[in-house]
Design an enzyme around this catalytic site. Structure first.
Site, mmCIF file in Angstrom:
data_model
loop_
_atom_site.group_PDB
_atom_site.id
_atom_site.type_symbol
_atom_site.label_atom_id
_atom_site.label_comp_id
_atom_site.label_asym_id
_atom_site.label_seq_id
_atom_site.Cartn_x
_atom_site.Cartn_y
_atom_site.Cartn_z
ATOM 1 N N LYS A 186 34.006 41.880 33.365
ATOM 2 C CA LYS A 186 33.338 40.789 32.663
ATOM 3 C C LYS A 186 32.960 39.702 33.672
ATOM 4 O O LYS A 186 33.657 39.594 34.673
ATOM 5 C CB LYS A 186 34.203 40.201 31.555
ATOM 6 C CG LYS A 186 35.668 39.908 31.895
ATOM 7 C CD LYS A 186 36.066 39.001 33.001
ATOM 8 C CE LYS A 186 35.641 37.585 33.101
ATOM 9 N NZ LYS A 186 36.176 36.893 34.313
ATOM 10 N N TYR A 274 36.333 34.128 27.754
ATOM 11 C CA TYR A 274 37.538 34.467 26.974
ATOM 12 C C TYR A 274 37.593 33.649 25.683
ATOM 13 O O TYR A 274 38.004 34.155 24.637
ATOM 14 C CB TYR A 274 38.812 34.209 27.797
ATOM 15 C CG TYR A 274 39.001 35.161 28.945
ATOM 16 C CD1 TYR A 274 39.409 36.476 28.732
ATOM 17 C CD2 TYR A 274 38.784 34.747 30.260
ATOM 18 C CE1 TYR A 274 39.578 37.352 29.791
ATOM 19 C CE2 TYR A 274 38.949 35.614 31.323
ATOM 20 C CZ TYR A 274 39.356 36.920 31.091
ATOM 21 O OH TYR A 274 39.525 37.782 32.135
HETATM 22 P P1 NAD Z 1 36.949 39.128 44.795
HETATM 23 O O1 NAD Z 1 36.054 38.239 45.581
HETATM 24 O O2 NAD Z 1 38.390 39.082 45.123
HETATM 25 O O3 NAD Z 1 36.455 40.621 44.890
HETATM 26 C C1 NAD Z 1 35.101 40.966 44.989
HETATM 27 C C2 NAD Z 1 34.956 42.143 45.907
HETATM 28 O O4 NAD Z 1 33.555 42.422 46.010
HETATM 29 C C3 NAD Z 1 35.454 41.858 47.318
HETATM 30 O O5 NAD Z 1 36.204 42.949 47.783
HETATM 31 C C4 NAD Z 1 34.181 41.715 48.127
HETATM 32 O O6 NAD Z 1 34.309 42.161 49.465
HETATM 33 C C5 NAD Z 1 33.220 42.616 47.372
HETATM 34 N N1 NAD Z 1 31.816 42.266 47.601
HETATM 35 C C6 NAD Z 1 30.819 43.157 47.802
HETATM 36 N N2 NAD Z 1 29.677 42.532 48.002
HETATM 37 C C7 NAD Z 1 29.921 41.228 47.960
HETATM 38 C C8 NAD Z 1 29.106 40.074 48.123
HETATM 39 N N3 NAD Z 1 27.793 40.162 48.346
HETATM 40 N N4 NAD Z 1 29.698 38.871 48.013
HETATM 41 C C9 NAD Z 1 31.014 38.760 47.744
HETATM 42 N N5 NAD Z 1 31.836 39.822 47.593
HETATM 43 C C10 NAD Z 1 31.282 41.050 47.706
HETATM 44 O O7 NAD Z 1 36.695 38.753 43.263
HETATM 45 P P2 NAD Z 1 37.579 39.141 42.004
HETATM 46 O O8 NAD Z 1 38.300 37.938 41.539
HETATM 47 O O9 NAD Z 1 38.335 40.357 42.270
HETATM 48 O O10 NAD Z 1 36.422 39.403 40.902
HETATM 49 C C11 NAD Z 1 35.648 40.588 40.892
HETATM 50 C C12 NAD Z 1 35.141 40.850 39.466
HETATM 51 O O11 NAD Z 1 36.258 41.035 38.614
HETATM 52 C C13 NAD Z 1 34.342 39.728 38.836
HETATM 53 O O12 NAD Z 1 33.339 40.241 38.022
HETATM 54 C C14 NAD Z 1 35.349 38.979 37.993
HETATM 55 O O13 NAD Z 1 34.771 38.290 36.901
HETATM 56 C C15 NAD Z 1 36.211 40.115 37.531
HETATM 57 N N6 NAD Z 1 37.580 39.686 37.224
HETATM 58 C C16 NAD Z 1 38.085 40.028 36.026
HETATM 59 C C17 NAD Z 1 39.348 39.629 35.695
HETATM 60 C C18 NAD Z 1 39.935 40.038 34.376
HETATM 61 O O14 NAD Z 1 41.001 39.560 34.027
HETATM 62 N N7 NAD Z 1 39.289 40.935 33.648
HETATM 63 C C19 NAD Z 1 40.121 38.863 36.572
HETATM 64 C C20 NAD Z 1 39.569 38.556 37.809
HETATM 65 C C21 NAD Z 1 38.291 38.967 38.120
#
Ligand code: NAD
Length: 435
Positions: A186, A274
């Site tokens: 999401k 949420y």
């Molecule tokens: P994060 O930044 O920790 O992870 C993102 C990943 O994408 C990284 O490994 C990064 O290297 C990669 N990536 C690839 N191309 C990229 C670019 N151009 N710029 C930046 N990163 C790039 O982020 P996250 O917190 O893990 O979030 C990732 C997704 O998960 C989002 O859509 C977020 O909304 C979702 N999320 C959902 C929940 C949930 O509870 N459902 C919780 C946290 C995050």
């Protein structure tokens, strides 16, 4: 202090041991111990009394621990068996960031139908480390350039996209074109057009698309939904939901969240979703009118491109109202409150990873509802796996994600114009053959 145990003889010099052996001898007479000796004596029994004693002794003997190594039949199984590895649905995780590595990938260990079989990452060294730890074949590590060759990996059934929001649509569409089912984090995407394109790509490929709305698989939220729909709270009147956290620019996971292009929006897109979801799944209705306000602290560099605070109100066809908020400017808040004509419920925290707290209040009585929590990430992955195995639509398909993006855009519009936005209170259809 070594030496072997003295043999069992009643004329042992040790009085305590002698007493033990006397008792043991008496018990042996009832067949409770010394089974081999008792067995040889019992073999000689002939009278009915002796025969009855023999049968009693035999059943008592059966309750004794076995004298040697043994293989017992299957014990009573308290939790359903997981599917064997070859029958599970294979997942490729795309993006090895904070959420993927801390929540999703470890949760495969608790799943019953899903298995991790491939990784997609721009960082080979990290991917190899993760593959080594979770038993993923090194040949099943892809990067963003080789992503499309997932098509050739028959082990991969589902591509799970855990990238910044602005990249969801591109990789979901490529995954569908590679013939894979798609699970997407999401918010589903940045725009309505992207969500529609994702749905069409999956429809054309004949594959399923699910948005990973974990709260709709989490047992406390499920119970709140059940209570709200069952009439136990009386007639529903009001849903209040607030989600907040401080955006931290020194955390790489929060850096892309400050970019409108990569995040799609600010607090609303990240956590306000949420609050919006809660209003929709608690009422089971779609809103017909939206009001909203937005404010970001002036001069705060975190909020140059995305909003800090948003409040929005929803009117549902039944007359239920929702009062919701999201903020990137205050400490952790994840709350849902539902007010019915007879009782209310509070879920706080409502949408955390673990340790939810649900209370129902009726007059002066407050009841804390407790049950086993389960792993919501494993539950949602297994739900998608099951919907694929049984060819059923998932509970949170692409249309559910599209509706939230559509409503969030309406919230922005209401805040921008200062006017109510009226909507058809239903999820619009997306047809595959429309370009
Ligand atoms: P994060 O930044 O920790 O992870 C993102 C990943 O994408 C990284 O490994 C990064 O290297 C990669 N990536 C690839 N191309 C990229 C670019 N151009 N710029 C930046 N990163 C790039 O982020 P996250 O917190 O893990 O979030 C990732 C997704 O998960 C989002 O859509 C977020 O909304 C979702 N999320 C959902 C929940 C949930 O509870 N459902 C919780 C946290 C995050």
């Amino acid at each position: 202090m070594s030496g072997s145990t003295p043999p069992l003889t009643i004329d042992s010099p040790d009085p305590a041991r002698r007493r033990f052996l006397q008792i043991a001898g008496q018990i042996a007479g009832t067949g409770l111990v010394a089974a081999p000796v008792a067995g040889s004596l019992l073999g000689a029994s002939s009278s009915p009394v002796e025969a009855a004693q023999q049968s009693q002794q035999q059943s008592q003997r059966a309750a004794m621990p076995p004298a040697s190594v043994t293989g017992r039949p299957m014990p009573q199984i308290q939790k359903p068996f997981p599917l064997p590895p070859q029958s599970r649905i294979g997942f490729a995780v795309v993006g090895l960031g904070k959420f993927a590595l801390n929540q999703i990938i470890p949760s495969f260990a608790e799943s019953k139908r899903s298995k991790l079989v491939a990784l997609v990452s721009g960082n080979r060294e990290k991917a190899e480390q993760v593959a080594g730890r979770y038993g993923v074949d090194r040949m099943a590590i892809y990067d963003y350039a080789s992503f499309d060759s997932l098509a050739d990996n028959a082990e991969v059934d589902v591509v799970y996209i855990i990238l910044p929001n602005g990249l969801h649509a591109e990789y979901a569409i490529r995954a569908a074109k590679a013939g894979k089912h798609v699970m997407c984090e999401k918010p589903m995407a940045s725009t309505v057009a992207e969500c529609e394109a994702m749905i069409r790509a999956s429809l054309r490929a004949g594959r399923k698309l699910m948005v990973a709305y974990r709260a709709q698989y989490e047992p406390f939220n499920m119970e709140a939904i059940r209570l709200a729909h069952s009439g136990d709270l009386g007639k529903l009147k009001l849903v209040v939901s607030d989600h907040g956290r401080n955006l931290n620019p020194s955390d790489p996971a929060d850096q892309w969240r400050m970019s409108a292009k990569l995040a799609g929006g600010g607090a609303l897109y990240d956590i306000g979703i949420y609050s919006l979801q809660a209003a929709r799944y608690i009422t089971g209705e779609e809103p017909e009118e939206i009001h909203a306000m937005i404010h970001s602290t002036r001069g705060d560099p975190r909020f140059r491109e995305v909003e800090e605070n948003v409040t929005f109100q929803l009117r549902f066809p039944s007359g239920v109202l929702a009062n919701c908020s999201a903020s990137y400017g205050y400490a952790d808040t994840k709350r849902i409150m539902v007010q019915g004509s007879e009782a209310s419920l509070t879920l706080d925290p409502a949408t955390d990873y673990y340790e939810h707290k649900l209370t129902v209040t009726k007059g002066k009585t407050e009841e804390r509802i407790k049950f086993q929590e389960g792993n919501q990430f494993a539950l949602e992955m297994d739900h998608f796996a099951q919907s694929i195995q049984e060819d059923q639509p998932p509970r949170t398909p692409g249309e559910e994600g599209l509706q939230d993006v559509r409503l969030m855009q309406a919230i922005y519009e209401a805040a921008r114009t200062g006017r109510a936005v009226k909507l058809e209170p239903r999820i619009p259809d997306v047809v595959a053959d429309v370009p």
